[in-house]
Design a protein around this motif. Structure first.
Motif, PDB file in Angstrom:
ATOM      1  N   GLN A 159      31.985  35.797  47.210  1.00  0.00           N
ATOM      2  CA  GLN A 159      32.288  36.896  46.278  1.00  0.00           C
ATOM      3  C   GLN A 159      33.686  37.464  46.555  1.00  0.00           C
ATOM      4  N   ASP A 160      34.647  36.563  46.605  1.00  0.00           N
ATOM      5  CA  ASP A 160      35.997  36.977  46.999  1.00  0.00           C
ATOM      6  C   ASP A 160      36.961  37.078  45.818  1.00  0.00           C
ATOM      7  N   VAL A 161      36.437  37.106  44.601  1.00  0.00           N
ATOM      8  CA  VAL A 161      37.308  37.210  43.434  1.00  0.00           C
ATOM      9  C   VAL A 161      37.860  38.629  43.307  1.00  0.00           C
ATOM     10  N   GLU A 162      39.156  38.724  43.077  1.00  0.00           N
ATOM     11  CA  GLU A 162      39.802  40.018  42.838  1.00  0.00           C
ATOM     12  C   GLU A 162      40.486  39.975  41.484  1.00  0.00           C
ATOM     13  N   PHE A 163      40.359  41.068  40.735  1.00  0.00           N
ATOM     14  CA  PHE A 163      40.972  41.146  39.407  1.00  0.00           C
ATOM     15  C   PHE A 163      42.145  42.115  39.415  1.00  0.00           C
ATOM     16  N   VAL A 164      43.129  41.800  38.608  1.00  0.00           N
ATOM     17  CA  VAL A 164      44.250  42.704  38.359  1.00  0.00           C
ATOM     18  C   VAL A 164      44.380  42.855  36.850  1.00  0.00           C
ATOM     19  N   VAL A 165      44.432  44.103  36.378  1.00  0.00           N
ATOM     20  CA  VAL A 165      44.684  44.376  34.965  1.00  0.00           C
ATOM     21  C   VAL A 165      46.140  44.783  34.828  1.00  0.00           C
TER      22      VAL A 165
END
Length: 263
Positions: free
Chosen positions: A120-126
């Motif tokens: 669960q290492d997904v990181e999001f940037v908006v």
């Protein structure tokens, strides 16, 4: 040991032991953890009828555990397939921007997505206010291939003079961009796809940009300087331009047949 076990709640049914793929659980007569090979998949927690097991890794987080009836699927296969039929890439957007609360709802879909080894290492940037600055960096990196891809050359012309082309060569009329970072590409793709489908249920739309992805492929280190808060071992594995659709489509279009082999 990675499990919190309440032996007072355990009824010795053995369901947790039956779903543990790492042979980390034994029920005799109540549940106990016998190995160190657990990778926090949570199957034992999800199947326990009395709630006797929980994962230590999440004990400091808010309690988001909720029961459901697995015999009642909340959407039919026909409805889901019809939903997929109506999905189209959207490049024409209104000027309305998506607010933070709506984005947070979108990312709830990613919260429930699987990932490799349950990392669960997904990181999001908006990207919103810094989108223009980011696109300049993207061009500075990918311009080494502008002789091979005319679209990249168009991007450079547009950045020098935004009247040179009617639309942004990579964003079209998009104002906001979702980037997904992860150590493995599969986790990011799965999470991003769930965000995308959630977006369509909320009246939003968008498209994936492979040209923007080239920035990570060509010069990962330089790209990551723009994101000091992201683990440098993670790569930008998904780029999704998102917004409120300006156009409404009315029918499906043909697709090339998918090749399927049964072996």
């Amino acid at each position: 040991m990675k499990l919190n076990i309440n032996t007072d709640k355990c009824i010795g049914c053995g369901l947790c032991e039956s779903v543990c793929i790492r042979d980390n659980i034994e029920v005799n007569p109540t549940v106990k953890e016998i190995g160190g090979d657990c990778f926090n998949c949570g199957h034992c927690m999800a199947i326990c009828p009395t709630g006797a097991i929980s994962l230590k890794i999440y004990e400091d987080q808010e309690d988001r555990v909720e029961k459901y009836d697995a015999t009642k699927i909340p959407i039919s296969s026909e409805d889901y397939l019809q939903f997929l039929k109506q999905r189209r890439s959207i490049r024409w957007f209104t000027n309305k921007k998506i607010d933070k609360e709506t984005f947070n709802t979108l990312f709830e879909a990613a919260y429930y997505s699987p990932s490799a080894m349950n990392k669960q290492d997904v990181e999001f940037v908006v990207l919103d206010e810094k989108l223009d600055e980011f696109m300049q960096l993207v061009y500075d990196i990918i311009k080494v291939e502008e002789n091979e891809f005319y679209r990249i050359k168009q991007l450079g012309e547009y950045l020098k003079d935004n009247t040179s082309h009617k639309y942004h060569p990579l964003l079209w009329t998009g104002h906001q961009l979702i980037l997904a970072f992860s150590t493995d590409i599969t986790s990011a793709v799965i999470a991003s796809t769930r965000v995308e489908l959630m977006a369509y249920t909320m009246g939003l739309g968008g498209f994936y940009s492979l040209f923007i992805l080239k920035a990570d492929q060509i010069d990962h280190d330089r790209l990551m300087e723009f994101f000091p808060e992201i683990d440098k071992n993670k790569h930008m594995n998904s780029t999704f331009v998102i917004g409120y659709p300006k156009k409404k489509f009315k029918r499906t279009i043909p697709h090339k047949k998918i090749k399927i082999t049964y072996a």
